[in-house]
Design a protein around this motif. Sequence first.
Motif, PDB file in Angstrom:
ATOM      1  N   LEU A  75      -0.810   4.743  -1.403  1.00  0.00           N
ATOM      2  CA  LEU A  75      -0.670   3.894  -0.212  1.00  0.00           C
ATOM      3  C   LEU A  75      -0.135   4.666   0.990  1.00  0.00           C
ATOM      4  N   PHE A  76       0.644   5.713   0.728  1.00  0.00           N
ATOM      5  CA  PHE A  76       1.227   6.482   1.833  1.00  0.00           C
ATOM      6  C   PHE A  76       0.515   7.812   2.042  1.00  0.00           C
ATOM      7  N   ALA A  77      -0.608   8.030   1.340  1.00  0.00           N
ATOM      8  CA  ALA A  77      -1.237   9.348   1.373  1.00  0.00           C
ATOM      9  C   ALA A  77      -2.591   9.352   2.082  1.00  0.00           C
ATOM     10  N   HIS A  78      -2.876   8.288   2.862  1.00  0.00           N
ATOM     11  CA  HIS A  78      -4.126   8.302   3.612  1.00  0.00           C
ATOM     12  C   HIS A  78      -4.068   9.409   4.656  1.00  0.00           C
ATOM     13  N   PRO A  79      -5.240   9.994   4.997  1.00  0.00           N
ATOM     14  CA  PRO A  79      -5.243  11.106   5.953  1.00  0.00           C
ATOM     15  C   PRO A  79      -4.677  10.672   7.312  1.00  0.00           C
ATOM     16  N   ASP A  80      -3.980  11.575   7.970  1.00  0.00           N
ATOM     17  CA  ASP A  80      -3.453  11.372   9.324  1.00  0.00           C
ATOM     18  C   ASP A  80      -2.510  10.175   9.437  1.00  0.00           C
ATOM     19  N   THR A  81      -1.764   9.885   8.393  1.00  0.00           N
ATOM     20  CA  THR A  81      -0.741   8.845   8.517  1.00  0.00           C
ATOM     21  C   THR A  81       0.650   9.474   8.416  1.00  0.00           C
ATOM     22  N   TYR A  82       1.094   9.766   7.214  1.00  0.00           N
ATOM     23  CA  TYR A  82       2.434  10.337   7.027  1.00  0.00           C
ATOM     24  C   TYR A  82       2.329  11.788   6.565  1.00  0.00           C
ATOM     25  N   PRO A  83       3.371  12.584   6.811  1.00  0.00           N
ATOM     26  CA  PRO A  83       3.386  13.921   6.217  1.00  0.00           C
ATOM     27  C   PRO A  83       3.464  13.827   4.687  1.00  0.00           C
ATOM     28  N   GLY A 109       1.968  -5.372 -13.572  1.00  0.00           N
ATOM     29  CA  GLY A 109       1.806  -6.413 -12.555  1.00  0.00           C
ATOM     30  C   GLY A 109       2.082  -5.880 -11.159  1.00  0.00           C
ATOM     31  N   LEU A 110       3.178  -5.119 -11.044  1.00  0.00           N
ATOM     32  CA  LEU A 110       3.536  -4.557  -9.731  1.00  0.00           C
ATOM     33  C   LEU A 110       2.424  -3.669  -9.190  1.00  0.00           C
ATOM     34  N   ALA A 111       1.846  -2.854 -10.076  1.00  0.00           N
ATOM     35  CA  ALA A 111       0.792  -1.941  -9.637  1.00  0.00           C
ATOM     36  C   ALA A 111      -0.393  -2.736  -9.088  1.00  0.00           C
ATOM     37  N   LEU A 112      -0.721  -3.855  -9.754  1.00  0.00           N
ATOM     38  CA  LEU A 112      -1.837  -4.685  -9.293  1.00  0.00           C
ATOM     39  C   LEU A 112      -1.485  -5.390  -7.984  1.00  0.00           C
ATOM     40  N   ILE A 113      -0.239  -5.843  -7.868  1.00  0.00           N
ATOM     41  CA  ILE A 113       0.191  -6.513  -6.630  1.00  0.00           C
ATOM     42  C   ILE A 113       0.120  -5.537  -5.457  1.00  0.00           C
ATOM     43  N   LEU A 114       0.719  -4.347  -5.650  1.00  0.00           N
ATOM     44  CA  LEU A 114       0.795  -3.379  -4.549  1.00  0.00           C
ATOM     45  C   LEU A 114      -0.591  -2.919  -4.094  1.00  0.00           C
ATOM     46  N   SER A 115      -1.525  -2.822  -5.043  1.00  0.00           N
ATOM     47  CA  SER A 115      -2.858  -2.328  -4.702  1.00  0.00           C
ATOM     48  C   SER A 115      -3.825  -3.480  -4.431  1.00  0.00           C
ATOM     49  N   LYS A 116      -3.311  -4.690  -4.480  1.00  0.00           N
ATOM     50  CA  LYS A 116      -4.135  -5.907  -4.361  1.00  0.00           C
ATOM     51  C   LYS A 116      -5.281  -5.873  -5.376  1.00  0.00           C
ATOM     52  N   GLY A 117      -5.030  -5.253  -6.513  1.00  0.00           N
ATOM     53  CA  GLY A 117      -5.996  -5.251  -7.595  1.00  0.00           C
ATOM     54  C   GLY A 117      -7.153  -4.279  -7.422  1.00  0.00           C
ATOM     55  N   ARG A 118      -7.141  -3.510  -6.339  1.00  0.00           N
ATOM     56  CA  ARG A 118      -8.261  -2.579  -6.111  1.00  0.00           C
ATOM     57  C   ARG A 118      -7.753  -1.139  -6.089  1.00  0.00           C
ATOM     58  N   PRO A 119      -8.604  -0.193  -6.477  1.00  0.00           N
ATOM     59  CA  PRO A 119      -8.217   1.216  -6.379  1.00  0.00           C
ATOM     60  C   PRO A 119      -7.912   1.592  -4.935  1.00  0.00           C
ATOM     61  N   VAL A 120      -6.878   2.398  -4.727  1.00  0.00           N
ATOM     62  CA  VAL A 120      -6.514   2.847  -3.377  1.00  0.00           C
ATOM     63  C   VAL A 120      -7.112   4.236  -3.179  1.00  0.00           C
ATOM     64  N   SER A 121      -8.161   4.335  -2.360  1.00  0.00           N
ATOM     65  CA  SER A 121      -8.808   5.644  -2.189  1.00  0.00           C
ATOM     66  C   SER A 121      -8.637   6.149  -0.760  1.00  0.00           C
ATOM     67  N   ASN A 122      -9.394   7.165  -0.404  1.00  0.00           N
ATOM     68  CA  ASN A 122      -9.301   7.833   0.898  1.00  0.00           C
ATOM     69  C   ASN A 122      -7.931   8.492   1.071  1.00  0.00           C
ATOM     70  N   LEU A 123      -7.683   9.535   0.278  1.00  0.00           N
ATOM     71  CA  LEU A 123      -6.401  10.234   0.351  1.00  0.00           C
ATOM     72  C   LEU A 123      -6.561  11.568   1.060  1.00  0.00           C
ATOM     73  N   SER A 124      -5.452  12.057   1.631  1.00  0.00           N
ATOM     74  CA  SER A 124      -5.525  13.287   2.424  1.00  0.00           C
ATOM     75  C   SER A 124      -5.794  14.508   1.541  1.00  0.00           C
ATOM     76  N   ASP A 125      -6.343  15.547   2.135  1.00  0.00           N
ATOM     77  CA  ASP A 125      -6.650  16.766   1.377  1.00  0.00           C
ATOM     78  C   ASP A 125      -5.381  17.436   0.871  1.00  0.00           C
ATOM     79  N   THR A 126      -4.334  17.408   1.689  1.00  0.00           N
ATOM     80  CA  THR A 126      -3.085  18.048   1.238  1.00  0.00           C
ATOM     81  C   THR A 126      -2.571  17.360  -0.014  1.00  0.00           C
ATOM     82  N   PHE A 127      -2.676  16.020  -0.027  1.00  0.00           N
ATOM     83  CA  PHE A 127      -2.212  15.295  -1.214  1.00  0.00           C
ATOM     84  C   PHE A 127      -3.083  15.628  -2.421  1.00  0.00           C
TER      85      PHE A 127
END
Lengths: 500, 326
Positions: free
Chosen positions: B95-103, B146-164
């Motif tokens: 959730l925090f590793a999308h490109p051009d968001t956080y270091p 349950g928490l993992a499903l809640i946080l991701s709204k039940g869907r895979p979280v993709s589009n992550l930065s190259d550094t990550f």
Amino acid sequence: MTSSKPILQITHLSKSFGGIKALDDVQLTLHRGEVLALMGENGAGKSTLMKILMGLEKADAGEILFEGEPLKNRDVKDTLKKGISMIHQELLVVPELSVADNIFLGRETTRWLPGWINNEDIYQKTETLLGTLGVAIDPRMKMKYLSVAEMQMVEIAKAISNNARIIIMDEPTSALSDKEVASLFRMIKDLKTQGVAIIYISHKMEEIAQIADTITVLRDGQYIATKPAAELDRNALITLMVGRQIDLLFPVAIGKQEEVLLSVRHLTQPGKFSDVSFDLHAGEVLGLAGLMGAGRTEVARAIFGLDPLAGGEVFVKGLPVTIRSPQDAIRYGIGYVSEDRKALGCIPGMSVQHTLTLASLKHYAQWGFIEARSEEGAAELMVSELRIKTASLQQGVMQLIGGNQQKVVIGKVLLARPDIIILDEPTRGIDIGAKHEIYKLIRQLTERGIAVLMISSELPEITGLCDRVLVLSQGRQTALLDRSEATQEKIMAHAVHQQR
Amino acid sequence: MKQTLTTLYRQTGSSYRKRVQGMGTFGILLAFVVICLALALSTPRFMTVSNLTIIVTQVSINALLAFGVTFVIITGGIDLSLGSMVAVTGVVAALFAHPDTYPLIVPLMMALGAGFLMGGFNGLVITRSKVPPFIVTLGTMTIGRGLALILSKGRPVSNLSDTFNFIGGGQVFGVPFPIIILIVVFVLCSLLLRKTIWGRYMYAVGGNEQAARASGIPIAKIKMLVYILSGLLAALAGIVLTSRITTGQPNAGQGFELDAIAAAIIGGTSTSGGSGTMTGTLIGALLIGVISNGLDLLNVTSYYQQVVMGVIIIGAVVLDGLNRKK
């Protein structure tokens, strides 16, 4: 009352554990319908004798004749079948099963299919059985809903249903009220008229006088005497139990100094002890004497923070302190060597070195990292100081024999550098040589100004080593005796003191 | 004796001797070598640099979890929530590793923070209540899923930065980055267990809790520590996994706890507490990896692989028990 031919005759019975003689040429004679009280201090050999009789231990030498036939090579099951049963001090019941199931455990009657329990039959038999004993308990009731006294009645019923000819009762009244004791005694009298013989083990003099026909006294594993109960008064009995002083050389005491290191006031723990107060001076050995269950260990555990105190104050070097855990106690300079060195002193799988340094590990560490050399140095020092006989520092502590293991546990406590040391039965189960070394060590510690509180069930040890003796009976202190007045007879008299 | 006692009460220490240690893992190491040799002889594809690199990379996630659970098992506990913690921390990192968001530091710290909190929760409930660790972490396992499903709204979280994505997929001088993480973490965990007072206290708590308490050891703190370590290492595994599959998967990590516990047990950690080493656990994890890789190369179907793995786990414990009797 007693017929000429004894139902049980034990002769020349001996048993050693390691180098220690637990029983040495002991004899015992029991007749039909007789109640025989087996008396002696803790460690006199009563339990060992009963264990051998039940087939839990094997004797090294000697003979047991039951109705004229020698008893040999048998286990508990055979013994029960022959008609010898024991009611243990800690009742062995299955709480989730019914009364009837408990009584017929292992002897269930079956019907229809192999292994299919005929419940009606065992309920019926139990009801008849309890009826003849005059006990009103529902056979279908789960054991856990019964009182301790009722459980005891069920255990006795179980013995009877086994056609017991001899019933051994080990401290049967320790958890009973006066009323319950009275009904137990009624039952014992009934059993007598049916010809059942009873071996009754108890410390309570009043009970013995009430119920016993004969008294057999053991001391230090040796047979002392058998006399009709009517001939022995309380003092005569105490003298027989304590006996003459054993010739053990005790190091000379140098006595207490003025400074009070530990002082406790009105210590109370409901059901265990109440209103215990004493001062412990630098350089003194204060003995804590009393019978088993008098509350001595409980007092020590509470001071050391192992169990919570309900009331009272503790002062270390004059300052009021609150000790909630052993960690706190160690911080205030208190060390505790438990009576149960395996359960509370040793960690299985740990080496001698790691055990020795466990309570003082922080002294050898920087930023949490243990400096191997200083840890090893400390362990080596203790091994040579206390003359611990071990193959190496890496030897597993559980592999050491009694005396050496005890020294390791003492060494562990010493390495934490306490000013106050509580020793709970420090010489239990160790041989005479090691005992003597521990006595010398205690004196060396007091010479350094360390205060020692010593719990011991061995009276010669208390009178030989202690500067003062505090006696507990049923959780209350009954005497604080100076070295000059602390004779074994006097201590024993205060220890059996009854409170009403 | 008088004088030496004086010495003792002034200061303690100063004597030298080397000690011999670590023979306990010898048996499992031998088994490992034998199996490797057998595989090398039966298939030429096994003993190649690329295949061995694949094995270690695949093993790294299980090994990280196994290190954590080794601490826990040594204290006499168990942690069944590892797989769920992998999912939660993986999703949090994503959730925090999308490109051009956080270091890069932000997704890492958030994931480790989540692992810390979940481990801390386990530790807190276990030390405060008398509920057995098995039950508590079984609950946390379900909560975490349950928490993992809640946080991701039940869907895979993709589009992550190259550094990550470098963490799980990158290489340094030709060495996959997960292997570097594995080595560093192994060394740190080994040092913690063997060289520090906390490591010693873990053995004491698991070996005999009553005796440890009577020796003044802070039992509750040590238990908190091991469950937090377990959570942090699960977070690290979650980061590596998410980075490698370049997605935060709320369903990731199912059953991982069992593989991790198996690695620890094969490596000689006693389930009754009080014994175990990081080296043993590492070899246990490698052994599991080598066997499943080797059976793959020998074209054994995965159904049979599971049977073989089960036999090995039981065999390891039986051998351990036989050893102990001697």
